[in-house]
Design a protein around this motif. Structure first.
Motif, PDB file in Angstrom:
ATOM      1  N   ARG A   3       7.952  43.924  37.604  1.00 59.90           N
ATOM      2  CA  ARG A   3       8.407  44.698  38.751  1.00 59.90           C
ATOM      3  C   ARG A   3       7.922  46.144  38.662  1.00 59.90           C
ATOM      4  NH1 ARG A   3      13.706  44.786  37.353  1.00 59.90           N
ATOM      5  NH2 ARG A   3      13.718  46.998  36.907  1.00 59.90           N
ATOM      6  N   THR A   4       7.870  46.820  39.813  1.00 58.22           N
ATOM      7  CA  THR A   4       7.553  48.244  39.870  1.00 58.22           C
ATOM      8  C   THR A   4       8.758  48.989  40.434  1.00 58.22           C
ATOM      9  OG1 THR A   4       5.185  47.841  40.160  1.00 58.22           O
ATOM     10  CG2 THR A   4       6.018  49.983  40.876  1.00 58.22           C
ATOM     11  N   ASP A   5       9.201  50.023  39.718  1.00 59.43           N
ATOM     12  CA  ASP A   5      10.283  50.891  40.160  1.00 59.43           C
ATOM     13  C   ASP A   5       9.704  52.284  40.384  1.00 59.43           C
ATOM     14  OD1 ASP A   5      11.945  48.724  39.685  1.00 59.43           O
ATOM     15  OD2 ASP A   5      12.784  49.539  37.822  1.00 59.43           O
ATOM     16  N   ARG A   6      10.287  53.017  41.352  1.00 69.11           N
ATOM     17  CA  ARG A   6       9.774  54.350  41.676  1.00 69.11           C
ATOM     18  C   ARG A   6      10.916  55.321  41.950  1.00 69.11           C
ATOM     19  NH1 ARG A   6       6.339  50.914  44.282  1.00 69.11           N
ATOM     20  NH2 ARG A   6       4.145  51.175  43.834  1.00 69.11           N
ATOM     21  N   ALA A   7      10.605  56.606  41.741  1.00 66.10           N
ATOM     22  CA  ALA A   7      11.485  57.696  42.146  1.00 66.10           C
ATOM     23  C   ALA A   7      10.605  58.934  42.303  1.00 66.10           C
ATOM     24  CB  ALA A   7      12.590  57.941  41.126  1.00 66.10           C
ATOM     25  N   ALA A   8      11.043  59.862  43.138  1.00 60.94           N
ATOM     26  CA  ALA A   8      10.273  61.086  43.361  1.00 60.94           C
ATOM     27  C   ALA A   8      11.229  62.236  43.621  1.00 60.94           C
ATOM     28  CB  ALA A   8       9.320  60.908  44.536  1.00 60.94           C
ATOM     29  N   ARG A   9      10.711  63.437  43.377  1.00 59.85           N
ATOM     30  CA  ARG A   9      11.514  64.637  43.621  1.00 59.85           C
ATOM     31  C   ARG A   9      10.579  65.822  43.814  1.00 59.85           C
ATOM     32  NH1 ARG A   9      16.915  66.580  42.216  1.00 59.85           N
ATOM     33  NH2 ARG A   9      16.819  68.846  42.172  1.00 59.85           N
ATOM     34  N   ALA A  10      10.949  66.679  44.758  1.00 67.43           N
ATOM     35  CA  ALA A  10      10.257  67.956  44.922  1.00 67.43           C
ATOM     36  C   ALA A  10      10.873  68.935  43.928  1.00 67.43           C
ATOM     37  CB  ALA A  10      10.421  68.461  46.347  1.00 67.43           C
ATOM     38  N   ILE A  11      10.016  69.630  43.207  1.00 68.37           N
ATOM     39  CA  ILE A  11      10.471  70.602  42.201  1.00 68.37           C
ATOM     40  C   ILE A  11       9.860  71.955  42.537  1.00 68.37           C
ATOM     41  CG2 ILE A  11      10.375  71.231  39.757  1.00 68.37           C
ATOM     42  CD1 ILE A  11      10.519  68.277  39.057  1.00 68.37           C
ATOM     43  N   ALA A  12      10.677  72.978  42.560  1.00 68.28           N
ATOM     44  CA  ALA A  12      10.245  74.325  42.912  1.00 68.28           C
ATOM     45  C   ALA A  12       9.625  75.014  41.699  1.00 68.28           C
ATOM     46  CB  ALA A  12      11.417  75.130  43.465  1.00 68.28           C
ATOM     47  N   ALA A  13       8.500  74.474  41.251  1.00 63.91           N
ATOM     48  CA  ALA A  13       7.741  75.042  40.133  1.00 63.91           C
ATOM     49  C   ALA A  13       6.295  74.563  40.272  1.00 63.91           C
ATOM     50  CB  ALA A  13       8.326  74.596  38.798  1.00 63.91           C
ATOM     51  N   SER A  14       5.398  75.268  39.655  1.00 64.87           N
ATOM     52  CA  SER A  14       3.986  74.915  39.741  1.00 64.87           C
ATOM     53  C   SER A  14       3.695  73.617  38.987  1.00 64.87           C
ATOM     54  CB  SER A  14       3.128  76.036  39.141  1.00 64.87           C
ATOM     55  OG  SER A  14       3.322  76.081  37.726  1.00 64.87           O
ATOM     56  N   PRO A  15       2.614  72.920  39.359  1.00 60.81           N
ATOM     57  CA  PRO A  15       2.218  71.747  38.578  1.00 60.81           C
ATOM     58  C   PRO A  15       2.011  72.085  37.096  1.00 60.81           C
ATOM     59  CG  PRO A  15       1.069  71.716  40.667  1.00 60.81           C
ATOM     60  CD  PRO A  15       1.780  73.064  40.567  1.00 60.81           C
ATOM     61  N   ALA A  16       1.501  73.280  36.800  1.00 58.40           N
ATOM     62  CA  ALA A  16       1.287  73.671  35.400  1.00 58.40           C
ATOM     63  C   ALA A  16       2.615  73.747  34.647  1.00 58.40           C
ATOM     64  CB  ALA A  16       0.557  75.011  35.326  1.00 58.40           C
ATOM     65  N   ALA A  17       3.649  74.300  35.285  1.00 59.86           N
ATOM     66  CA  ALA A  17       4.964  74.398  34.630  1.00 59.86           C
ATOM     67  C   ALA A  17       5.576  73.019  34.425  1.00 59.86           C
ATOM     68  CB  ALA A  17       5.895  75.278  35.455  1.00 59.86           C
ATOM     69  N   VAL A  18       5.436  72.140  35.415  1.00 62.78           N
ATOM     70  CA  VAL A  18       5.981  70.784  35.286  1.00 62.78           C
ATOM     71  C   VAL A  18       5.230  70.030  34.200  1.00 62.78           C
ATOM     72  CG1 VAL A  18       6.362  68.584  36.458  1.00 62.78           C
ATOM     73  CG2 VAL A  18       6.770  70.733  37.682  1.00 62.78           C
ATOM     74  N   TYR A  19       3.904  70.113  34.213  1.00 61.54           N
ATOM     75  CA  TYR A  19       3.104  69.425  33.190  1.00 61.54           C
ATOM     76  C   TYR A  19       3.497  69.901  31.794  1.00 61.54           C
ATOM     77  CZ  TYR A  19      -0.839  67.715  30.486  1.00 61.54           C
ATOM     78  OH  TYR A  19      -1.614  67.095  29.535  1.00 61.54           O
ATOM     79  N   ALA A  20       3.675  71.206  31.626  1.00 62.81           N
ATOM     80  CA  ALA A  20       4.053  71.748  30.318  1.00 62.81           C
ATOM     81  C   ALA A  20       5.359  71.117  29.832  1.00 62.81           C
ATOM     82  CB  ALA A  20       4.174  73.272  30.388  1.00 62.81           C
ATOM     83  N   ALA A  21       6.307  70.890  30.740  1.00 62.54           N
ATOM     84  CA  ALA A  21       7.584  70.276  30.352  1.00 62.54           C
ATOM     85  C   ALA A  21       7.437  68.790  30.045  1.00 62.54           C
ATOM     86  CB  ALA A  21       8.619  70.480  31.458  1.00 62.54           C
ATOM     87  N   LEU A  22       6.381  68.164  30.538  1.00 65.79           N
ATOM     88  CA  LEU A  22       6.130  66.743  30.255  1.00 65.79           C
ATOM     89  C   LEU A  22       5.498  66.525  28.883  1.00 65.79           C
ATOM     90  CD1 LEU A  22       4.709  65.498  33.685  1.00 65.79           C
ATOM     91  CD2 LEU A  22       6.993  65.098  32.777  1.00 65.79           C
ATOM     92  N   VAL A  23       4.927  67.578  28.304  1.00 61.97           N
ATOM     93  CA  VAL A  23       4.221  67.416  27.031  1.00 61.97           C
ATOM     94  C   VAL A  23       4.782  68.304  25.914  1.00 61.97           C
ATOM     95  CG1 VAL A  23       2.096  66.582  28.107  1.00 61.97           C
ATOM     96  CG2 VAL A  23       2.371  69.038  27.703  1.00 61.97           C
ATOM     97  N   ASP A  24       5.961  68.881  26.139  1.00 59.61           N
ATOM     98  CA  ASP A  24       6.613  69.718  25.140  1.00 59.61           C
ATOM     99  C   ASP A  24       7.792  68.953  24.547  1.00 59.61           C
ATOM    100  OD1 ASP A  24       7.165  72.618  24.033  1.00 59.61           O
ATOM    101  OD2 ASP A  24       9.087  71.809  24.748  1.00 59.61           O
ATOM    102  N   ARG A  25       7.811  68.803  23.240  1.00 58.85           N
ATOM    103  CA  ARG A  25       8.834  67.995  22.568  1.00 58.85           C
ATOM    104  C   ARG A  25      10.257  68.428  22.911  1.00 58.85           C
ATOM    105  NH1 ARG A  25       9.015  66.180  16.277  1.00 58.85           N
ATOM    106  NH2 ARG A  25      11.081  65.243  16.305  1.00 58.85           N
ATOM    107  N   ALA A  26      10.563  69.704  22.753  1.00 61.51           N
ATOM    108  CA  ALA A  26      11.931  70.177  23.007  1.00 61.51           C
ATOM    109  C   ALA A  26      12.310  69.977  24.470  1.00 61.51           C
ATOM    110  CB  ALA A  26      12.076  71.639  22.605  1.00 61.51           C
ATOM    111  N   ALA A  27      11.372  70.227  25.367  1.00 62.81           N
ATOM    112  CA  ALA A  27      11.660  70.044  26.789  1.00 62.81           C
ATOM    113  C   ALA A  27      11.944  68.576  27.092  1.00 62.81           C
ATOM    114  CB  ALA A  27      10.497  70.559  27.637  1.00 62.81           C
ATOM    115  N   VAL A  28      11.093  67.676  26.613  1.00 62.51           N
ATOM    116  CA  VAL A  28      11.281  66.238  26.865  1.00 62.51           C
ATOM    117  C   VAL A  28      12.618  65.774  26.304  1.00 62.51           C
ATOM    118  CG1 VAL A  28      10.398  63.922  26.336  1.00 62.51           C
ATOM    119  CG2 VAL A  28       8.812  65.721  27.047  1.00 62.51           C
ATOM    120  N   GLU A  29      12.953  66.236  25.136  1.00 64.41           N
ATOM    121  CA  GLU A  29      14.219  65.852  24.512  1.00 64.41           C
ATOM    122  C   GLU A  29      15.416  66.297  25.364  1.00 64.41           C
ATOM    123  OE1 GLU A  29      14.820  65.353  19.863  1.00 64.41           O
ATOM    124  OE2 GLU A  29      15.046  67.441  20.494  1.00 64.41           O
ATOM    125  N   SER A  30      15.263  67.405  26.081  1.00 66.00           N
ATOM    126  CA  SER A  30      16.375  67.916  26.893  1.00 66.00           C
ATOM    127  C   SER A  30      16.452  67.270  28.277  1.00 66.00           C
ATOM    128  CB  SER A  30      16.283  69.435  27.027  1.00 66.00           C
ATOM    129  OG  SER A  30      15.218  69.816  27.880  1.00 66.00           O
TER     130      SER A  30
END
Length: 153
Positions: A3-30
């Motif tokens: 199966r395929t599941d999906r979700a989406a959200r608009a975030i008031a931050a740049s793609p660079a800021a969001v990407y950084a949170a996707l690849v930072d250990r402490a951020a991902v853990e939080s």
């Protein structure tokens, strides 16, 4: 093919800021643990071919048996693709004896710039049949809400 599941959200931050949170250990853990859970990353190697192991613990295990233990879900995640400011593709395997949770789920985090920030779309392909679709999509939405809180400051 699962199966395929999906979700989406608009975030008031740049793609660079969001990407950084996707690849930072402490951020991902939080931000990654959905509501009602906490997470702990046991190892972290943020590169294609690398990955991480996360232990998710239910804050109230009543009625929420874990996939890996009484109150825990353990997931082994590999980074399949890292495209700065655009996309993160992960391959996730739950540590579980129950075959209904077996198999590799592919999680794609797509970042699309918008006038007000970034549209983050999460697509989970080949979701194991033991994972309830409504619960899973709710969990992804919860993680996105936490991600927004982290990057929007």
């Amino acid at each position: 093919m699962g199966r395929t599941d999906r979700a989406a959200r608009a975030i008031a931050a740049s793609p660079a800021a969001v990407y950084a949170a996707l690849v930072d250990r402490a951020a991902v853990e939080s931000w990654l643990p959905p509501e009602g859970m906490r997470g702990r990353i046991e190892h972290w190697d943020p590169r294609p071919g690398g990955g991480f192991r996360m232990v998710l613990t239910y804050l109230d295990p009543t009625g929420s048996p874990g996939k890996s233990g009484d109150a825990t879900d353990v997931v082994e995640v590999g980074f399949a693709e890292l495209v700065p400011d655009q996309r993160v593709v992960q391959r996730a395997d739950f540590v579980a004896d129950d075959p209904s949770f077996a198999g590799t789920m592919t999680m794609t985090w797509q970042l699309t710039p918008t006038g007000a920030g970034t549209q983050v779309t999460v697509t989970a392909d080949d979701v194991p049949p033991g994972i309830d679709q409504q619960d899973h999509e709710g969990g992804i939405a919860s993680s996105l809400e936490h991600l927004a809180a982290v990057v929007e400051g």
